[in-house]
Scaffold this motif. Sequence first.
Motif, PDB file in Angstrom:
ATOM      1  N   ASP A 299      34.519  37.889  38.226  1.00 47.85           N
ATOM      2  CA  ASP A 299      33.650  36.998  37.442  1.00 47.85           C
ATOM      3  C   ASP A 299      32.442  37.702  36.852  1.00 47.85           C
TER       4      ASP A 299
ATOM      5  N   THR B 204      35.300  27.934  32.873  1.00 45.71           N
ATOM      6  CA  THR B 204      36.672  27.469  32.625  1.00 45.71           C
ATOM      7  C   THR B 204      36.687  25.976  32.331  1.00 45.71           C
TER       8      THR B 204
ATOM      9  N   LYS C 136      41.881  42.999  44.597  1.00 47.59           N
ATOM     10  CA  LYS C 136      42.651  41.807  44.960  1.00 47.59           C
ATOM     11  C   LYS C 136      43.174  41.110  43.705  1.00 47.59           C
ATOM     12  N   LEU C 137      42.324  41.011  42.672  1.00 47.94           N
ATOM     13  CA  LEU C 137      42.745  40.374  41.423  1.00 47.94           C
ATOM     14  C   LEU C 137      43.857  41.184  40.763  1.00 47.94           C
TER      15      LEU C 137
ATOM     16  N   ALA D 165      32.670  31.318  37.047  1.00 50.36           N
ATOM     17  CA  ALA D 165      33.908  31.292  36.267  1.00 50.36           C
ATOM     18  C   ALA D 165      34.455  29.867  36.222  1.00 50.36           C
ATOM     19  N   ALA D 166      34.326  29.161  37.342  1.00 55.95           N
ATOM     20  CA  ALA D 166      34.871  27.807  37.413  1.00 55.95           C
ATOM     21  C   ALA D 166      34.243  26.920  36.346  1.00 55.95           C
TER      22      ALA D 166
ATOM     23  N   MET E  13      47.021  40.431  42.857  1.00 57.43           N
ATOM     24  CA  MET E  13      47.490  39.046  42.811  1.00 57.43           C
ATOM     25  C   MET E  13      47.848  38.580  41.407  1.00 57.43           C
TER      26      MET E  13
ATOM     27  N   GLU F 257      35.507  32.042  48.808  1.00 56.94           N
ATOM     28  CA  GLU F 257      35.052  33.288  49.426  1.00 56.94           C
ATOM     29  C   GLU F 257      33.531  33.372  49.407  1.00 56.94           C
TER      30      GLU F 257
ATOM     31  N   VAL G 272      46.240  33.303  50.616  1.00 55.10           N
ATOM     32  CA  VAL G 272      45.927  32.647  49.334  1.00 55.10           C
ATOM     33  C   VAL G 272      47.134  31.870  48.829  1.00 55.10           C
TER      34      VAL G 272
ATOM     35  N   LEU H 177      39.558  30.427  44.719  1.00 54.69           N
ATOM     36  CA  LEU H 177      39.488  31.501  45.719  1.00 54.69           C
ATOM     37  C   LEU H 177      38.103  32.149  45.701  1.00 54.69           C
ATOM     38  N   ALA H 178      37.646  32.481  44.493  1.00 50.45           N
ATOM     39  CA  ALA H 178      36.328  33.129  44.386  1.00 50.45           C
ATOM     40  C   ALA H 178      35.241  32.215  44.941  1.00 50.45           C
TER      41      ALA H 178
ATOM     42  N   LEU I 247      42.565  31.018  41.271  1.00 50.22           N
ATOM     43  CA  LEU I 247      41.744  32.221  41.456  1.00 50.22           C
ATOM     44  C   LEU I 247      40.253  31.876  41.438  1.00 50.22           C
ATOM     45  N   ASN I 248      39.877  30.955  40.558  1.00 53.56           N
ATOM     46  CA  ASN I 248      38.480  30.520  40.543  1.00 53.56           C
ATOM     47  C   ASN I 248      38.128  29.845  41.868  1.00 53.56           C
TER      48      ASN I 248
ATOM     49  N   MET J 284      45.059  41.121  37.048  1.00 52.27           N
ATOM     50  CA  MET J 284      43.763  41.135  36.370  1.00 52.27           C
ATOM     51  C   MET J 284      43.044  42.402  36.788  1.00 52.27           C
TER      52      MET J 284
ATOM     53  N   SER K 163      36.570  37.091  53.081  1.00 45.10           N
ATOM     54  CA  SER K 163      37.492  37.678  52.102  1.00 45.10           C
ATOM     55  C   SER K 163      38.893  37.268  52.549  1.00 45.10           C
ATOM     56  N   ILE K 164      39.543  36.459  51.740  1.00 47.22           N
ATOM     57  CA  ILE K 164      40.790  35.833  52.172  1.00 47.22           C
ATOM     58  C   ILE K 164      41.993  36.686  51.770  1.00 47.22           C
ATOM     59  N   ASP K 165      42.871  36.928  52.725  1.00 47.35           N
ATOM     60  CA  ASP K 165      44.066  37.747  52.524  1.00 47.35           C
ATOM     61  C   ASP K 165      45.008  37.100  51.496  1.00 47.35           C
ATOM     62  N   ILE K 166      45.682  37.951  50.729  1.00 47.01           N
ATOM     63  CA  ILE K 166      46.559  37.431  49.669  1.00 47.01           C
ATOM     64  C   ILE K 166      47.663  36.542  50.240  1.00 47.01           C
TER      65      ILE K 166
END
Lengths: 755, 76
Positions: free
Chosen positions: A375, A176, A364-365, A172-173, A368, B44, B56, B40-41, B37-38, A371, B50-53
């Motif tokens: 990806d 983007t 999670k998405l 995704a990065a 947060m 991870e 984040v 974060l992904a 978010l990118n 979404m 898996s990182i807690d919100i």
Amino acid sequence: MDGRMGQGAQHTLKEWILAAEVALLENVDDTAAERFSWLAEGLRRRSPEKLWDLLRDASKEELDKVPELDNLLERLAQTLVGVGRLGETADLVKAARQWEVRLAGSVYRQLAQAQMRSGETARAEETIRELLKQDADDVEAQRLLYRVLRETGRMAEAHDVLNRLVELDPSAATATFAHRERGKLGEMRGRPVRIALLSSYVLDPLIPFLDVECRRAGLAPAFYVAPFNQYTQEVLDPGSGLYGFGPEIVFVALDLEDLAPAVRRAPSVDELARSGDEIRSSLTALVRELHARCNALIVVHELALTGRSSHGILDNRRGDGLSRWTEDLNRDLAEELGSQAHTFLLPLRQVLSRVGTERGQSRKLRYMARMRHGDAALRELARYSMRYVKPLKGLTRKCVVVDLDGTLWGGVVGEVGAEGIQLGPTAPGIEFVDFQEALLNLTRRGILLAVCSKNNPADVMPVLRDHKHMVLREEHFSALRINWRNKAENLAEIAEELNIGLDALVFFDDNPVERELIRQMLPEVLTVEVPRDASQFRSTLEDLTDFELLALTREDELRVGQYEANRRRQALERSSGRLDEYLHSLELRADIARAQASHVARLVQMFNKTNQFNATTRRYGAPEMARLVASPDHRVYVLEVADRFGEHGIVGAAIVREQRETWGIDSFLLSCRVMGLSVETVLLKRIYDAARVRAVARLVGEFVPTAKNGPTVDFYRRHGFRLDGDAGGTQAWILDPRADRIEDPAWIAVKVTGE
Amino acid sequence: MRTVEEVVAGVFGVERGSVDESSCPESVEGWDSMGHLNLLAALEQNFNVSIDIGDVVEMVNVQKIRDILLAYGVRG
């Protein structure tokens, strides 16, 4: 650095150099080698340029004795870059290549970055390109190359490097990054397409992935995303951003939990029934409203459940079970949307299942960023969305050209014989039967098949004709090229024989050398990256998004038989000496009718893919075409042709704009399958007849020259029209129906309906 | 496994040398909410956590990310 060294240090340096030189010359055994390494290391730290002088002048034999020369050179290069000796570093990198010492990519990259910082952009580019020669897949190098191209204003090349970059790193990065950079590059290549997204959740992250897929298909996309969760207002308000944007295709992505929050808390039978009815009626109303207000193709995402049912294993046994309820809802939506020509239901659950629902629907998405999809799911969704975009833009491919040995069967038939090839009900062999069945399925949609194989026909034909496990037979292939010639030439010939563009071909060959040849020689052909493992052939073919049709017309279903008939027709052409005799012997019949609503799908298909015989190349989508057909000021004609070998279906069309004294021929086009038979005259004559009986004074044939419509240049002149000026690239050709004449060719039997 | 700086440089497509301990959304182009978010992904995936919100939202610069990763037992 030198400044800090005293007199003593200078003296020591000389000694170092001498000692190192001596050690290099005497380097005969391990001890000497070790001693040299130690000395070289010291020299590198104190005076890297001196060490480079020393190495540069050394002979090949001397260098061969240097232990771990690659390591030494890499460290030296880093030190030289560090002290700003870029010229020396560049020399070193060049020398390393000559000495056949492979340096790490980081050496090149550091050098290139330093060169860019000091403004030596051309040198930096040279360094990066050298690295890419060594390793074309170096992502960082591609990024650097992109930066150089952007800074030197080579925007088209920069776009291409972005394509390559997202190919190498599908994250995704990177998608983007590429999307953002394209905004800066400006200059867009390719056909434009306008895509809008309406969603109840945040779907913006889909855009970079859609951008990537559109570029891959040669499109230059523009996007519109409705403000968060305002899809209803956007549809209902005629002045909304959505309508201002003027989309060609609208994706409507609504989340089931947003539409029916009750599904999260074990709803009762009544609650479910109520929500179901609400969703059906609101979504139907929304789509109808959207459809009435804009011309776009509308694609609604299926509704998908997140997570598991609270009923556990009992879910599908209960009246309030969620899985059955969701199934029913989606089936009803499919039926509602399927009842109109340009509303579609995208099978979201099938798309998400490709990546696994766990990765597809990220909680999670959701928490947060509101979404839904991660990806991997977005990438899959973007790919699937292209199945709607491509046919809308006329990018559907028409023919798959396959190789034989290793592609349609295992083994080389010329070596092992017809009975020795791998093809049959057990493995190895069953995977090829399966692949052939997938190819056969494509022919049902009107996609043609052709063979291009390096073989002796005498070895191959018995397999095509008699091998008992062959699914595909000679008659399934519209063209055969079984010879030892260059495949690029063969493919060009196949395209010509089938009267389609190279950009309508897909090439499927297990041999990577052949694939590379076609990629380089014929970039318009879609060359499939065929996996080594034949058990993946079928899914590789089915994953292609290039064979979609928005509607299956009768012409699509007839097509494969038509090409077979064409082969026989050409045989006849060769056997009859005079053209006139040949044309008479075809027993051509032409039916001309005013178009009805039922013709719209075929008309849109023709208007969007006919390039050669097309007077104005105006493209009309389904809604516009439907309006033209129904309009009292327009006459839309369809021409159907048949001959003694079979039906061609609808192969010609024209749109006439009626004004009292003057009729304008807005569009006139003919499928290339029937070019050279004078059937266009028959269609033009009907327009002329209609104008004549209504005492129209001027019949104006419009002509817009393009790169491809050469065969139409002479069309109006041949029929007695006179050029009457050129306005903004549109020529006006004039005929006076009251005085001039057009005659039907003698070899065509004409039938007119609905005039 | 790449370092936090390398991950940041990769995600936003900037030069590795331009990213340091203090790099943050204000100093790196593209490090907006979607970019976060990118990132974060990518973190991870790179560090297999898996990182807690709650964590984040605390990831306000490279140094802070490194500190947070330590709590997951990985050295960035």
